[in-house]
Design a protein around this motif. Structure first.
Motif: not given
Ligand code: 1GP
Length: 254
Positions: A153-169
Motif C-alpha cells: 500500500e506504499k506506491p510512493k516508496i516504490a516510485a522513490a526507489y525507482a527514481l533513485a535507481s534511474q539517478y544512480l545510473g
C-alpha cells in the motif's frame, strides 16, 4: 557490431511495441530437466515471447546444461537472472546485473556483484545493469535476499526507489513481488513508477492471467515476466494460453 546487443534488442522492442514479454525458466531439476526447459522455451517463443530469462533464488547445478538446451531451441536472447554468483553461465547471451536495492544485507546490493564482475568480464558476457526492488509478498527472493519488502500500500516508496535507481545510473528497474507469489505488484504502484521514471521497467511475480498481464502493461510496465504461468500451462496446452496473452498485449490501445 554493438557491444550491448541484448540491451539494444530489449530497448528497441520496448519502444516499438506495447510491451516486451519475457519467459522465466527456473533451472531446477525438480521442475524440469534441461531438455524439457529447452522445449518449454521453444514453445514460449513460438507463442510470441520475446526472450528467455534463466534463473531462480536457489541453485541446483544444472544451469549450464539448461542454458545450452534453451540456446539450441530458440533464436531470441537468453538472459541470466541470477539469484547469486552460482546463477552465472558463460553460455547465455547476457545477464541482468542486478542490485537488490531494498536488501538489508550489502552482499545483495554490491557484494555478489563485485565477486562476479571479473568472471563476467573474462567470459565477455553482456551485463545489463538493473535495480531489483522486492515488493510484498516477495516469496523466496524476499527471504533469500533479506529484503526490507516495499509494502503493497506504499506506491510512493516504490516510485522513490525507482527514481533513485534511474539517478544512480541503472538501465532498468525490476518491480518484483516474487516468483509464484499469490499477489502481483499492485497496479497503482506500477502507475506511480511509470509516472516518475524515464527508464524502462520490468514487472513480474504472480502474473497468472491475461487480465493481470494486460492491466500491468496498461498501467505502464515496459517489460512483463511470466514464469510459473508458462511452466504450468505449456505442458497442458502447447502454448495456447500464452499466445493469447501475447496477442492481448499487442492489441492494447495506448
Ligand atoms: C520471478 O517475476 C518472476 O522472478 C516471475 O514470477 O513465476 O510468479 O511468474 P512468476
Amino acid at each position: 557490431m554493438s557491444k550491448h546487443p541484448v540491451w539494444d534488442y530489449l530497448r528497441n522492442k520496448a519502444q516499438e511495441s506495447n510491451a516486451v514479454h519475457l519467459t522465466l525458466i527456473d533451472p531446477d531439476p525438480l521442475r524440469q530437466s534441461p531438455k524439457d526447459a529447452g522445449e518449454t522455451a521453444r514453445i514460449a517463443v513460438e507463442a510470441g515471447s520475446n526472450g528467455i530469462m534463466v534463473g531462480g533464488s536457489t541453485a541446483f547445478g544444472i544451469l549450464d546444461e539448461t542454458v545450452k538446451e534453451i540456446k539450441r531451441k530458440v533464436n531470441v536472447p537468453v538472459i541470466l537472472f541470477p539469484g547469486n554468483i552460482s546463477g552465472l553461465s558463460k553460455f547465455a547471451d547476457a545477464v541482468f546485473f542486478m542490485s537488490l536495492l531494498n536488501s538489508r544485507n550489502p552482499y545483495w546490493i554490491a557484494g555478489a556483484q563485485a565477486m562476479s564482475a571479473p568472471i563476467l568480464k573474462s567470459w565477455g558476457l553482456e551485463a545489463i545493469s538493473m535495480a531489483y526492488l522486492l515488493i510484498e509478498p516477495g516469496a523466496t527472493a524476499g527471504f533469500v535476499g533479506d529484503a526490507n519488502l516495499i509494502p503493497r500500500e506504499k506506491p510512493k516508496i516504490a516510485a522513490a526507489y525507482a527514481l533513485a535507481s534511474q539517478y544512480l545510473g541503472f538501465k532498468l528497474v525490476y518491480l518484483e513481488s516474487g516468483s509464484g507469489a499469490n499477489a502481483a505488484v499492485p497496479l497503482n504502484m506500477i502507475k506511480a513508477v511509470a509516472q516518475i521514471i524515464d527508464i524502462p521497467f520490468i514487472v513480474g511475480g504472480g502474473l497468472n492471467s491475461a487480465d493481470a498481464v494486460v492491466n500491468c502493461v496498461k498501467a505502464g510496465a515496459n517489460i512483463v515476466v511470466q514464469g510459473t504461468f508458462v511452466e504450468k500451462t505449456i505442458p497442458l496446452d502447447n502454448g495456447k494460453a500464452l499466445s493469447e496473452i501475447i496477442q492481448a498485449i499487442n492489441k492494447i490501445q495506448k
